[in-house]
Every structure is written in C-alpha cells, then in structure tokens.
Design an enzyme around this catalytic site. Sequence first.
Site, PDB file in Angstrom:
ATOM      1  N   SER A  29       0.402   4.239 -10.773  1.00 13.73           N
ATOM      2  CA  SER A  29      -0.031   4.062  -9.391  1.00 13.73           C
ATOM      3  C   SER A  29      -1.127   5.076  -9.068  1.00 13.73           C
ATOM      4  CB  SER A  29       1.156   4.158  -8.438  1.00 13.73           C
ATOM      5  OG  SER A  29       0.902   3.425  -7.265  1.00 13.73           O
ATOM      6  N   LYS A  88       5.879  -4.141  -6.467  1.00 15.23           N
ATOM      7  CA  LYS A  88       5.811  -2.780  -5.913  1.00 15.23           C
ATOM      8  C   LYS A  88       7.163  -2.422  -5.313  1.00 15.23           C
ATOM      9  CE  LYS A  88       3.318   0.874  -5.527  1.00 15.23           C
ATOM     10  NZ  LYS A  88       2.858   1.556  -6.732  1.00 15.23           N
TER      11      LYS A  88
END
Length: 608
Positions: A402, A202
């Site tokens: 996402s 991430k």
Amino acid sequence: MKDFFKYTFASLIGSLLGIALIVGLGFGGLIFLVGSIASKAKDIGPQVKDKSVLVFDLATNITDTRPISTTGEALQEALSGDQPATITLRKAINALDTAAQDEKIIGLYIKGSSTPGRTGLANLQEIRQALQRFRETGKKIIAYDVDWTEREYYLGSVADEIVINPLGAIEFNGLSSQTMFLSGAFDKFGIGVQVTRVGKYKSAVEPFIRKEISPENREQTLKLLRDIWGKYLQKIAPSRGLTVQQLQAIANEQGILMADAAVDSKLVDRVGYYDEVLSELKVLTGKEEDDKTFTQISLNNYTRVPEVIEVASGDVKSKNKIAVVYAEGEIVNGTGTPRQIGGDRLAKELRRLRLDDKVKAVVLRVNSPGGSASASEVIGREVKMTREQKPIIVSMGNIAASGGYWISMNADKIFAEPTTITGSIGVFGVLFNIQELGNENGITWDTVKIGQFADLNNNSRPKTEEELALIQNMVDSIYERFITDVATARDLPKEKVAEIAQGRVWSGVSAQELGLVDEITGIEGAIEFAAETAELGDNWKVEEYPKSRSLEQRIFRSLSGVEAEISTSPIDPLTAEFQKLQQELASLRAMNDPYGIYTRLPFNLRIE
C-alpha cells in the site's frame, strides 16, 4: 523474583548513573567520553580462535535495523549483562558469508531456542540463502533443538545434521493467518465507526466493521499463504532429499511429529540430547571430552570482527558512497517517532542525499505496511526527484504494501524476496466518533459553525451523508492518482493496474509476474545493482541511514563490550493474545492523517 530485582536494580542504577554522568561530568566529561568511544571504536574487535564453530542462536531476531533503545533501556541492557536479541540483516548476512571463507571457522552450530525469534519471512529467506552458501563451502552445519517450529526448521533444514531431543517435536503443519475483529468491542463501548474505501480487496477496514473475514479477503489471504508455503517447501525439499509432494503429505497427514516420527519422515537425522551434540562439537573443534565446551564464537560477536565490518562497508577509503536508507514502520504525517516513517523526516533525508555529490546511488530498504496517503506522497515525490539525479533502487523487506508500495514505485528498479508481502494498491478512510460513548456517560456536545463542512473533523458525532460523500470523493481521487502513478512508474497499461490493484495483497513472486516488482533478490543484490548502475566498479562504500540514533547507545555498547546469553522467557498464551490487541491499538494511534485517508495493508497481517 531474582530477575525482577536484577532488572529493577539495573534500571534504577542506570537512571542514577545517567544523572551522575550529566551533572558530574559536565561538558568536558562528555567530550572525554566521546573521545573514549572513538578510541574504543578502533579496537581490534573479538578474536576468532583456530578451529572455531560459529554459533547461530535461533532466539535471535534478524531485523533491518536495531530496535530503538531509550536511555534507560540502553543503560539497563549494559548493566544487566544481557546480549541484545537482535542482529541487523546486513550484519548477519555478511558475517555468514565471511565465516564461510574464514579458515579459522570450521563449522556452524544452529542452536534452537524455547523462545525463537520472530524474524520476518523475507529476512528468513535471505538468511537461509547465506546459510546455504556456507554449507556449499564444505564446512559442517549441525542443528539441534528440543522443539522445532516451522520458522526455526526453515533455517535448520540447511544443516548437514539435524538433531531433535527424544521428547521433542517438530511443527510441520502449514501456514495460517488470523484476524482480530474489534467491531463488537466498539459496539459494546459506544465507539462509532464509518468507513470509505476503494478496492474490493482493501480489507484494512474489516476489523472495525465486520466480525469475520470477507470472501474477498479470504481469497487474497489464501493465495498469499499458498505462495509463501510453496516457496517454503521448495527450499526445504532438496535439502532433505524429499519432494515437495512428500513434504505436503507430511503436513496434511501428521502436522506435529514427535522425535521418532520426525526421523522416520526424514525431517531430522537423529534423536539425541544436547550433551551428545556438545560432545560432537568438541570433537569437531579438537577439544577433549572433559573440556567444558567447544571452541566457539557467537554470530552476534562475529559481526564485530573487523573483516566482517569491512565486507559490509565496502571500500572504506572510497569517496563514492552508496546510501542505504531504511524506511521501516508505519508511514505517518510529520516527523513521526523513531519506530515510524515520518513523511517529512524521510523526505528530508532523501533530499539531503540527493543533493550530496558524494552519494552516487541510493538503496531504499522498505519494510512498511503503509499508512498516511499524504505522507506517502511526500516521500514518493522525493524518490522520483532522486531518480532524476542518481540511481535509486528499492529493496523490499518483509512487507512493502500500500503506502509502502507508493513510496517504492518510482525507483529505477524494485527488488523483493519471494515471500515479501506487497501490493495492496488501494485507499480507505476510517472515521471514528464517540457520541454514544459520551452520551451514555452524561456527555453531550453542541456546535456553532459557519459553513456546511466547518466541523468535518469533529469526532463527537457520526458524519452526515453529505460529509461521507465528500470524503469518499477524496478517497476515489487518491485511488485514481495511485493507479495512474503506478501505471506510469511501472510502464503498465492503466487497465491492467486497475485489475491487479483493488487493494489486493500479493507475494513478491506474484508481484514480479504482474510487473509490480522487477527482480527477486535481497538487499545485498540491490546494493550491488546500485553500484553497477552508477558505474562505480569496486570503488564504493556503503553508508546506512538514519545514522546511529543516540550517543548513549554508543557509550553503553562501548563500555559493556561483553557478550552474554540472550535473555528470553516464554510468554503465556493469554499474554501473547493481549499483546496482539496492543499491536492493533498501536496501529490506531499511528493513524494521524488529517483527513483520515490511508493507503495501508490489512491491519497487522500475521502469518503463523
């Protein structure tokens, strides 16, 4: 200077005209204008002459939806006479497919540009497929440019004949992705940053806390580039009679090829000037050499031909609707701006369509890097509820990652292109403070509070260890919810989802292999599947949402009714870099989650 006065005058006159319309016409006048627009809408549209060539200007941007214009911008566009440099994807596809069967269209000219459009990779894929279908009808495609960029060449490589200017060059050197890091600037100006996250890939927080790409981010970006580049070569190779290995060798050993080298490498067919291509197009359309130009119609104009509109709309007399809903931009809390996906606004739209009995199926077109976690959940809930009442199909565009994946996962089916950027199943929190900046300029703060966490949302100081632990716990909880919901929605073992999540970005083709995506196909395939799933046969029509955004845009488009050259001018490198910085800062402005927690793609991932 001439253009400056042109646009300044157009803008000034546009503003004055807008005031005059409101003040001078009043309610009755506006009703008259609306009636005029309705009448104009029934116009027969542009006329296609016999033996016409369809002209596809590569300066055109192909986007899911038309950019939002303010009143002033719409007036300026109409008064300056400049053609909008954007066509929506569905209009472009349907225009090319209709032209392929139109007896009056005998060929297609791909016109290069010094300022090529920035069409996304997935949209390029769909346009190239439509160009390939056109070529398969036997109609000739000619492509010409001075300098071919890789994006332009991806489309131009479909042509029967590719021509390059004698002093031109072709870029064929692979793909790259550069990240702009802001941590040094934050340190310099006294802006504090604290982050919480889950997922070793991430990387959305990296620009704020690092000065270089992390090993994990480098790994995932390299895999993504290899997937996209591989598909790029696989499409071009058969069109040029070359192998993927030969193309890769050209990229490795030459990179930028001057005109003669491009011919020798079989990337282009011949060297020539525009006037020579023009003569060839005159012969193709039956014109004489002394005629000024060839018989033609631009792709932009052709999208307004009634037959094209009918193809895009389906059976306009049908009462059965397939709603195509566009979710494009950052996902934010509330209603958002027209260029964002407001969680409340999109959820309300989906709810309305869910309760509309005439809407038999929904196609959700997602083109988003994600954003607010809570807003993504609000939208995702409506997608799930819609699925319980009628088919809802997701068509992923250039990016659906996402939060963009969060709002997609509960659909009946998920379609993507091989070059779609998706995944990034991870969560992060980013917390800014201006304590050092304020102190250095003589500003201090003091707080009175009841409760240890009463001033948790205060940006005047860094968060304490206890506060960071609290926020990290929230991030962990949302991530656990995210992977659990993905496992349930996609019928995958939770252990597998935990392995492929970690915030990692995937290409569409890799996402299909992992079970995150069902099929590789474009938006038209998604619409056809929705009609099939709803068992509508041929008795259906398409309606797109959100609807046309403003009355003034309809007025000005109707009043201008003309097609002109696309107005573009090259941007100098310094300005281009500054615009990238502006985009980074724009992303920061979109971060309005009340707890600073996001499910978002790495910031402004660019592939060049």
